[in-house]
Scaffold this motif. Structure first.
Motif, PDB file in Angstrom:
ATOM      1  N   ASN A  94       0.818  -1.216   0.000  1.00  0.00           N
ATOM      2  CA  ASN A  94       0.000   0.000   0.000  1.00  0.00           C
ATOM      3  C   ASN A  94       0.850   1.263   0.000  1.00  0.00           C
ATOM      4  O   ASN A  94       0.506   2.253   0.657  1.00  0.00           O
ATOM      5  N   GLU A  95       1.931   1.245  -0.776  1.00  0.00           N
ATOM      6  CA  GLU A  95       2.811   2.407  -0.838  1.00  0.00           C
ATOM      7  C   GLU A  95       2.080   3.647  -1.342  1.00  0.00           C
ATOM      8  O   GLU A  95       2.324   4.751  -0.863  1.00  0.00           O
ATOM      9  N   ASP A  96       1.179   3.473  -2.300  1.00  0.00           N
ATOM     10  CA  ASP A  96       0.440   4.617  -2.836  1.00  0.00           C
ATOM     11  C   ASP A  96      -0.415   5.292  -1.766  1.00  0.00           C
ATOM     12  O   ASP A  96      -0.596   6.503  -1.786  1.00  0.00           O
ATOM     13  N   ALA A  97      -0.943   4.513  -0.840  1.00  0.00           N
ATOM     14  CA  ALA A  97      -1.767   5.052   0.243  1.00  0.00           C
ATOM     15  C   ALA A  97      -0.912   5.634   1.370  1.00  0.00           C
ATOM     16  O   ALA A  97      -1.435   6.247   2.292  1.00  0.00           O
ATOM     17  N   GLN A  98       0.405   5.416   1.304  1.00  0.00           N
ATOM     18  CA  GLN A  98       1.358   5.886   2.305  1.00  0.00           C
ATOM     19  C   GLN A  98       1.054   5.344   3.705  1.00  0.00           C
ATOM     20  O   GLN A  98       1.193   6.038   4.715  1.00  0.00           O
ATOM     21  N   LEU A  99       0.629   4.078   3.759  1.00  0.00           N
ATOM     22  CA  LEU A  99       0.365   3.415   5.034  1.00  0.00           C
ATOM     23  C   LEU A  99       1.637   3.377   5.873  1.00  0.00           C
ATOM     24  O   LEU A  99       2.711   3.070   5.362  1.00  0.00           O
ATOM     25  N   LYS A 100       1.504   3.680   7.156  1.00  0.00           N
ATOM     26  CA  LYS A 100       2.616   3.669   8.109  1.00  0.00           C
ATOM     27  C   LYS A 100       2.225   2.844   9.321  1.00  0.00           C
ATOM     28  O   LYS A 100       1.048   2.642   9.606  1.00  0.00           O
ATOM     29  N   ALA A 101       3.236   2.382  10.058  1.00  0.00           N
ATOM     30  CA  ALA A 101       3.005   1.661  11.313  1.00  0.00           C
ATOM     31  C   ALA A 101       4.242   1.805  12.184  1.00  0.00           C
ATOM     32  O   ALA A 101       5.347   2.017  11.672  1.00  0.00           O
ATOM     33  N   PHE A 102       4.039   1.704  13.486  1.00  0.00           N
ATOM     34  CA  PHE A 102       5.173   1.612  14.405  1.00  0.00           C
ATOM     35  C   PHE A 102       4.751   0.838  15.634  1.00  0.00           C
ATOM     36  O   PHE A 102       3.585   0.826  16.021  1.00  0.00           O
ATOM     37  N   VAL A 103       5.721   0.118  16.210  1.00  0.00           N
ATOM     38  CA  VAL A 103       5.475  -0.762  17.347  1.00  0.00           C
ATOM     39  C   VAL A 103       6.087  -0.148  18.590  1.00  0.00           C
ATOM     40  O   VAL A 103       7.288   0.128  18.630  1.00  0.00           O
ATOM     41  N   ASN A 104       5.245   0.061  19.605  1.00  0.00           N
ATOM     42  CA  ASN A 104       5.647   0.628  20.888  1.00  0.00           C
ATOM     43  C   ASN A 104       5.762  -0.497  21.913  1.00  0.00           C
ATOM     44  O   ASN A 104       4.763  -1.163  22.201  1.00  0.00           O
ATOM     45  N   LEU A 105       6.947  -0.706  22.452  1.00  0.00           N
ATOM     46  CA  LEU A 105       7.117  -1.723  23.492  1.00  0.00           C
ATOM     47  C   LEU A 105       6.992  -1.070  24.859  1.00  0.00           C
ATOM     48  O   LEU A 105       7.551   0.004  25.090  1.00  0.00           O
ATOM     49  N   MET A 106       6.236  -1.710  25.744  1.00  0.00           N
ATOM     50  CA  MET A 106       5.975  -1.167  27.076  1.00  0.00           C
ATOM     51  C   MET A 106       6.375  -2.180  28.143  1.00  0.00           C
ATOM     52  O   MET A 106       6.301  -3.381  27.908  1.00  0.00           O
ATOM     53  N   GLY A 107       6.772  -1.692  29.305  1.00  0.00           N
ATOM     54  CA  GLY A 107       7.158  -2.564  30.410  1.00  0.00           C
ATOM     55  C   GLY A 107       7.836  -1.785  31.513  1.00  0.00           C
ATOM     56  O   GLY A 107       7.762  -0.561  31.566  1.00  0.00           O
ATOM     57  N   ASP A 108       8.533  -2.503  32.371  1.00  0.00           N
ATOM     58  CA  ASP A 108       9.115  -1.909  33.573  1.00  0.00           C
ATOM     59  C   ASP A 108      10.493  -1.285  33.390  1.00  0.00           C
ATOM     60  O   ASP A 108      10.859  -0.364  34.103  1.00  0.00           O
ATOM     61  N   SER A 109      11.294  -1.805  32.453  1.00  0.00           N
ATOM     62  CA  SER A 109      12.677  -1.366  32.316  1.00  0.00           C
ATOM     63  C   SER A 109      12.957  -0.864  30.904  1.00  0.00           C
ATOM     64  O   SER A 109      12.835  -1.622  29.935  1.00  0.00           O
ATOM     65  N   LYS A 110      13.339   0.400  30.799  1.00  0.00           N
ATOM     66  CA  LYS A 110      13.623   0.992  29.484  1.00  0.00           C
ATOM     67  C   LYS A 110      14.760   0.242  28.774  1.00  0.00           C
ATOM     68  O   LYS A 110      14.691   0.029  27.567  1.00  0.00           O
ATOM     69  N   GLU A 111      15.782  -0.166  29.527  1.00  0.00           N
ATOM     70  CA  GLU A 111      16.902  -0.892  28.920  1.00  0.00           C
ATOM     71  C   GLU A 111      16.442  -2.240  28.359  1.00  0.00           C
ATOM     72  O   GLU A 111      16.815  -2.626  27.252  1.00  0.00           O
ATOM     73  N   ASP A 112      15.633  -2.964  29.146  1.00  0.00           N
ATOM     74  CA  ASP A 112      15.115  -4.258  28.676  1.00  0.00           C
ATOM     75  C   ASP A 112      14.223  -4.078  27.450  1.00  0.00           C
ATOM     76  O   ASP A 112      14.259  -4.887  26.521  1.00  0.00           O
ATOM     77  N   LEU A 113      13.415  -3.012  27.439  1.00  0.00           N
ATOM     78  CA  LEU A 113      12.531  -2.759  26.298  1.00  0.00           C
ATOM     79  C   LEU A 113      13.333  -2.439  25.039  1.00  0.00           C
ATOM     80  O   LEU A 113      12.976  -2.868  23.948  1.00  0.00           O
ATOM     81  N   ASN A 114      14.419  -1.718  25.212  1.00  0.00           N
ATOM     82  CA  ASN A 114      15.293  -1.405  24.080  1.00  0.00           C
ATOM     83  C   ASN A 114      15.830  -2.695  23.455  1.00  0.00           C
ATOM     84  O   ASN A 114      15.822  -2.861  22.230  1.00  0.00           O
TER      85      ASN A 114
END
Length: 188
Positions: A94-114
């Motif tokens: 769907n490049e013509d529609a310029q569809l985008k996505a991103f995945v947000n990881l959540m939890g207790d430790s920023k380092e572990d999430l990275n």
């Protein structure tokens, strides 16, 4: 007598329907809501999106009013991996529609999430999707109302307005095909 039985059945079915709707997990902005800005740190993925790993930015803002899918997850379960792979394929188609996505990881430790973000990017081999950690990493952005009981919340928006929302308490209950089918709501 037959009418009484049919009436009883109708009442029972209405009750069951109201219980399941009442018990549905609500997480994140809902259909019709406007999507607000929130900041994240890019950890991995989407090497050609012009954003360096480690940069703090608002991907929601970067994507503007384009159709976009925001996945908020506390899990890297196989179902979540499958969802990301299917979203990545949909973006390519769907490049013509310029569809985008991103995945947000959540939890207790920023380092572990990275680290989880980097592992997830490697497992999915997604080329179009950045993996990020929100600044408010425990439960996602405050202005989004991500339910602490939700393992996965998916928000689909077009023109900065939510067109579909989906949440599950356990990633194993994620109906990937149903979520991907909702892309039609933002690709119109």
């Amino acid at each position: 007598m037959k009418n009484v039985s049919l009436l009883s059945l109708a009442i029972a079915l209405a009750f069951v329907g109201s219980v399941s709707a009442k018990d549905a997990l609500v997480s994140g902005p809902q259909e019709g809501d406007r999507i607000g800005a929130f900041y994240v740190t890019k950890c991995a993925g989407a090497s050609d999106d012009g954003v360096e790993e480690g940069k703090n930015l608002c991907y929601r803002c970067k994507n503007g009013s384009r159709p976009q899918v925001m996945v908020f997850t506390r899990s890297t379960d196989a179902k979540v991996i499958d969802l990301v792979k299917k979203l990545d394929a949909a973006i390519g188609k769907n490049e013509d529609a310029q569809l985008k996505a991103f995945v947000n990881l959540m939890g207790d430790s920023k380092e572990d999430l990275n680290e989880s973000a980097k592992d997830m990017a490697a497992k999915t081999k997604a080329s179009h999707i950045p993996f990020v950690v929100p600044n408010e990493f425990e439960n996602g952005p405050d202005n989004y109302g991500i339910n602490a009981k939700a393992a996965v919340t998916v928000v689909m928006a077009g023109n900065a307005q939510v067109k579909a929302s989906y949440a599950v308490a356990d990633a194993k209950d994620l109906d990937v095909d149903a979520v991907v089918a909702n892309l039609s709501k933002i690709l119109q």
